[in-house]
Design a protein around this motif. Structure first.
Motif, short mmCIF file in Angstrom:
data_model
loop_
_atom_site.label_atom_id
_atom_site.label_comp_id
_atom_site.label_asym_id
_atom_site.label_seq_id
_atom_site.Cartn_x
_atom_site.Cartn_y
_atom_site.Cartn_z
N SER A 56 0.83 -1.21 0.00
CA SER A 56 0.00 0.00 0.00
C SER A 56 0.86 1.26 0.00
O SER A 56 0.52 2.26 -0.64
N ILE A 57 1.98 1.20 0.72
CA ILE A 57 2.86 2.37 0.77
C ILE A 57 3.43 2.66 -0.61
O ILE A 57 3.38 3.81 -1.10
N LEU A 58 3.96 1.64 -1.28
CA LEU A 58 4.61 1.88 -2.57
C LEU A 58 3.59 2.29 -3.64
O LEU A 58 3.80 3.27 -4.35
N ASN A 59 2.50 1.55 -3.74
CA ASN A 59 1.49 1.90 -4.74
C ASN A 59 0.86 3.26 -4.44
O ASN A 59 0.61 4.07 -5.34
N GLY A 60 0.62 3.51 -3.16
CA GLY A 60 0.06 4.81 -2.78
C GLY A 60 1.01 5.95 -3.06
O GLY A 60 0.60 7.03 -3.50
N PHE A 61 2.30 5.73 -2.82
CA PHE A 61 3.29 6.77 -3.08
C PHE A 61 3.39 7.07 -4.57
O PHE A 61 3.51 8.24 -4.98
N ILE A 62 3.33 6.03 -5.41
CA ILE A 62 3.38 6.26 -6.86
C ILE A 62 2.16 7.05 -7.31
O ILE A 62 2.27 8.01 -8.08
N ASP A 63 0.98 6.67 -6.82
CA ASP A 63 -0.23 7.42 -7.18
C ASP A 63 -0.14 8.86 -6.67
O ASP A 63 -0.58 9.80 -7.36
N TYR A 64 0.42 9.02 -5.47
CA TYR A 64 0.55 10.37 -4.90
C TYR A 64 1.49 11.23 -5.75
O TYR A 64 1.20 12.39 -6.06
N ALA A 65 2.63 10.64 -6.16
CA ALA A 65 3.59 11.39 -6.98
C ALA A 65 3.01 11.74 -8.34
O ALA A 65 3.18 12.85 -8.84
N ILE A 66 2.28 10.79 -8.94
CA ILE A 66 1.64 11.08 -10.23
C ILE A 66 0.59 12.17 -10.07
O ILE A 66 0.46 13.07 -10.90
#
Length: 448
Positions: A162-172
């Protein structure tokens, strides 16, 4: 490691007697097995009790061209897929972006928070040890296309997926917001530029309009002045002509009176007037010379002079004066100036502003759904790992057993060394009962 243990030597060489060494290790095999078992037990305990560490990764690749077509076709913002991938990669590597995600999702990072540390200090440890951005090596051509790989190491109990996928979505999302802000600023600046061009066109129109009105007004003023001057000159001319006519009449009246010509006559009739008693005749006179004015008779001439003296204006005698009066009346109001001043929507009369209006309308109606803008293609999402990357249980247990074997051998050799040293010291100690035997034993020990 140095030791006083001395393995038996082969009498024919100075090398260690491996057979004797193996016999020594075999005699102490229980101790070696015990050390191996203890080391293996410790390694197994560490392998099973240590907190497992997992690793997840996600791979990003350039988006398809059609995903950015709406943005690029706007002719306002140009963003190729490769540049979009680099921008997202820069956002993923940005310290500020990572800290913002850390602050916005503190529940996901509770395992990284330590007592006595600030939020920024806890994030610093996580950012330094846990997350890493991997870029393709430009020297290697084994990758068919550009990509960005983001991997994260995390201990058990942390929702790393969740952290990695959420961080990618957040950065995008952050980069998408930045592009939307940039697009808004560019559109606003272009609209301001177009508005400035429209203002310049209006100012140019106003200047041209004022110049045209001033030119028309000046032309009317000049024309009125010319007509008035012409009218004045004509009147003066007519007055002069009237005065000249009166002078001519006075002269002709005097001649007519002196000749006794009362009524209009001709030169021939004047010559026959002296003949009396003659029958009346009708004469036709052909003469190509002008008959002098006094032949009109002084009565007619005096009547004309009287009329000229009673005349108050000579305007009716010249048709041009009426024409001048007409032109002066027309110049009292310039209809073209009135039409220019009565325009309500002057923007429709601006010249060269059609492209500006078209571009302004296009920019104002520009509607790009930034929420559906796909900056990158997520080639591989982070998935729950099947096994931890640390500790590797078979490797740890195997290493423990090997270390136990080495420690057991070292312990046996060290124990044998201590026993041999104790025996040498006991052999060197003098005995009062049998000094000769002690001396012989000491000599034998020295030889050994």
């Amino acid at each position: 490691m140095s030791s006083s243990f001395r393995a038996p030597l082969n009498p024919s060489s100075d090398e260690i007697d491996l057979i004797a060494l193996c016999h020594t290790l075999w005699r102490q095999k229980k101790l070696i097995v015990l050390v191996i078992a203890l080391a293996g037990l410790i390694a197994a305990a560490y392998a099973f009790l240590a907190t497992p560490e997992y690793q997840v990764s996600s791979v990003l690749r350039p988006a398809a061209i059609n995903e950015l077509d709406a943005l690029n076709r706007s002719d306002v913002y140009n963003l190729p897929p490769g540049e979009a991938l680099l921008r997202v990669g820069a956002s993923l590597e940005s310290y500020d972006t990572r800290l913002g995600f850390f602050r916005a999702n503190q529940k996901l990072f509770e395992a990284f928070v330590r007592p006595g540390r600030t939020l920024e200090q806890s994030f610093e440890e996580f950012n330094r040890k846990s997350i890493d951005l991997v870029l393709p090596d430009p020297k290697k051509a084994d990758s068919l296309s550009a990509y960005i790989k983001l991997q994260m190491n995390y201990p058990k109990g942390v929702d790393g997926v969740s952290i990695l996928n959420g961080f990618i979505d957040y950065a995008i999302g952050i980069e998408r917001q930045q592009i939307a802000a940039d697009l808004s600023v560019i559109v606003k600046n272009r609209l301001n530029e177009l508005n400035a061009k429209m203002l310049a066109a209006r100012a140019s129109y106003d200047t041209d309009k004022e110049a045209k009105i001033a030119s028309l007004t000046e032309s009317d003023v000049m024309r009125r002045a010319q007509l008035r001057d012409e009218l004045k000159a004509l009147r003066a001319q007519l007055k002069t002509q009237r005065m000249d006519r009166m002078a001519q009449l006075n002269e002709s009246i005097g001649i007519a009176k002196s000749l006794g010509i009362r009524k209009p006559s001709t030169p021939s009739s004047l010559g026959d007037s002296d003949r009396s008693g003659a029958s009346s005749t009708i004469r036709t006179e052909i003469n190509n010379q002008a008959i002098p004015q006094y032949f009109m008779g002084f009565e007619a001439l005096e009547a004309e002079r009287s009329a000229l003296l009673q005349r108050k204006s000579d305007d009716f005698t010249e048709g041009r004066i009426a024409q001048i009066a007409k032109e002066l009346q027309l110049l009292e109001s310039n209809r073209q100036i009135e039409v220019l001043n009565s325009r309500e929507n002057e923007d429709i009369f601006l010249s060269g502003v059609e492209p500006i209006r078209t571009e302004e309308a296009r920019l104002r109606n520009l509607n790009i759904d930034m929420s559906r803008l796909k900056l990158v293609a997520i080639d591989k999402q982070a998935l729950e790992p099947l096994s931890p990357i640390f500790p590797k249980k078979p490797l740890v247990i195997g290493a423990g057993l090997i270390i136990g074997l080495v420690l057991g051998v070292i312990l046996v050799l060290f124990r044998e060394s201590l026993i041999n040293r104790r025996g040498v010291f006991a052999a060197r100690k003098p005995s009062p009962v049998a000094p000769a035997a002690v001396e012989e034993e000491s000599r034998t020990a020295k030889v050994a």
